[in-house]
Design an enzyme around this catalytic site. Structure first.
Site, PDB file in Angstrom:
ATOM      1  N   ASP A 126       0.826  -1.202   0.000  1.00  0.00           N
ATOM      2  CA  ASP A 126       0.000   0.000   0.000  1.00  0.00           C
ATOM      3  C   ASP A 126       0.865   1.258   0.000  1.00  0.00           C
ATOM      4  O   ASP A 126       1.946   1.281   0.580  1.00  0.00           O
ATOM      5  CB  ASP A 126      -0.893  -0.008   1.243  1.00  0.00           C
ATOM      6  N   GLY A 127       0.362   2.300  -0.649  1.00  0.00           N
ATOM      7  CA  GLY A 127       1.002   3.606  -0.589  1.00  0.00           C
ATOM      8  C   GLY A 127       1.712   4.041  -1.851  1.00  0.00           C
ATOM      9  O   GLY A 127       2.390   5.078  -1.845  1.00  0.00           O
TER      10      GLY A 127
END
Length: 265
Positions: free
Chosen positions: A39-40
């Site tokens: 994620d990210g």
């Protein structure tokens, strides 16, 4: 010239030190199965003034680095949440860019001398492959076929995937199998459903360590069935493209500490 030699020596020294550290870690208990929620990527791209597509590309490079580390540690199975079924609701331009990246990288992984080839890794695309564009499906079939007989380690690329969809499909398959028996078996057990889970069909053990980057503390419909009571959850604020040994080694050490504590009981 001197600068080039200095950089080259620095990189060589860094790799030697890294491998020595990983060899020490590998001497202790290591997880059989690590799962990453990568994620990210988009927030990393915004923070670094890059396009979202570049964030995903940088995220793929991080995945290859972490896979090499995991296989060097003799971790049997790695699962990576590459694309959720829900991600199809994103901006079409970003989705198309992700699909192009997937086709390109799957083709790279199928080539002789790739990471999968070097470490004897079997790749499985786990999820609703029928929802992928045709070129991605072709590339997926190619790399799955080429690595089918690899037996040293497993890589599950979960795309497009959600646990609810996987569990629903597993229940449906278990019911169909029960009705086909003679006489029909009207009792569906947990074992029957477990046998039809996509990761089990791919030969994967339960998840020992699940890691999510970017500071978000939720599982987002990933590996819910496979995460048993002993699964260790780790959440780090680091965006996935920046994730590395600084974050990963403390997680492995924490796993080893708890494994040693259990063995002493």
């Amino acid at each position: 010239m001197l600068s080039y030699l200095t950089d080259d020596f620095y990189n060589w020294t860094r790799k030697v030190c890294r491998n020595a550290l990983l060899k020490v870690l590998a001497a202790g208990p290591v997880p059989l199965h690590i799962a990453f929620v990568m994620d990210g990527n988009r927030r990393y791209a915004r923070m670094n003034h890059k396009l979202a597509q570049q964030g995903h590309t940088d995220g793929y490079e991080t995945l290859t680095k972490m896979l090499e580390v995991c296989y060097y540690l003799n971790i049997k199975c790695v699962s990576a949440y590459a694309f959720s079924i829900e991600n199809f609701k994103r901006d079409p331009e970003e989705v198309n860019a992700l699909m192009r990246l997937a086709a390109e990288k799957l083709e790279e992984l199928s080539q002789h001398g790739s990471l999968l080839d070097q470490y004897g890794v079997r790749l499985n695309i786990v999820g609703r492959k029928d929802m992928l564009p045709e070129d991605v499906q072709v590339a997926a079939r190619q790399v799955e076929d080429m690595t089918r007989h690899n037996s040293r380690a497993i890589l599950n690329l979960c795309m497009p995937y959600t646990s609810r969809d996987e569990m629903t499909t597993a229940v449906q398959s278990a019911v169909r199998n029960a009705l086909k028996s003679d006489p029909p078996n009207l009792e569906i057990t947990e074992k029957d459903i477990d046998a039809e889970m996509l990761t089990n069909l791919a030969g994967s053990p339960p998840v020992d360590v699940l890691i999510r980057t970017s500071g978000v503390k939720r599982l987002s419909d990933f590996m819910l069935w496979q995460s048993c009571e002993d699964t260790q959850l780790h959440f780090t604020p680091t965006y996935w493209p920046d994730f590395g040994l600084t974050e990963f080694i403390p997680m492995i050490l924490d796993y080893q500490r708890k494994a040693w504590a259990r063995s002493s009981l």
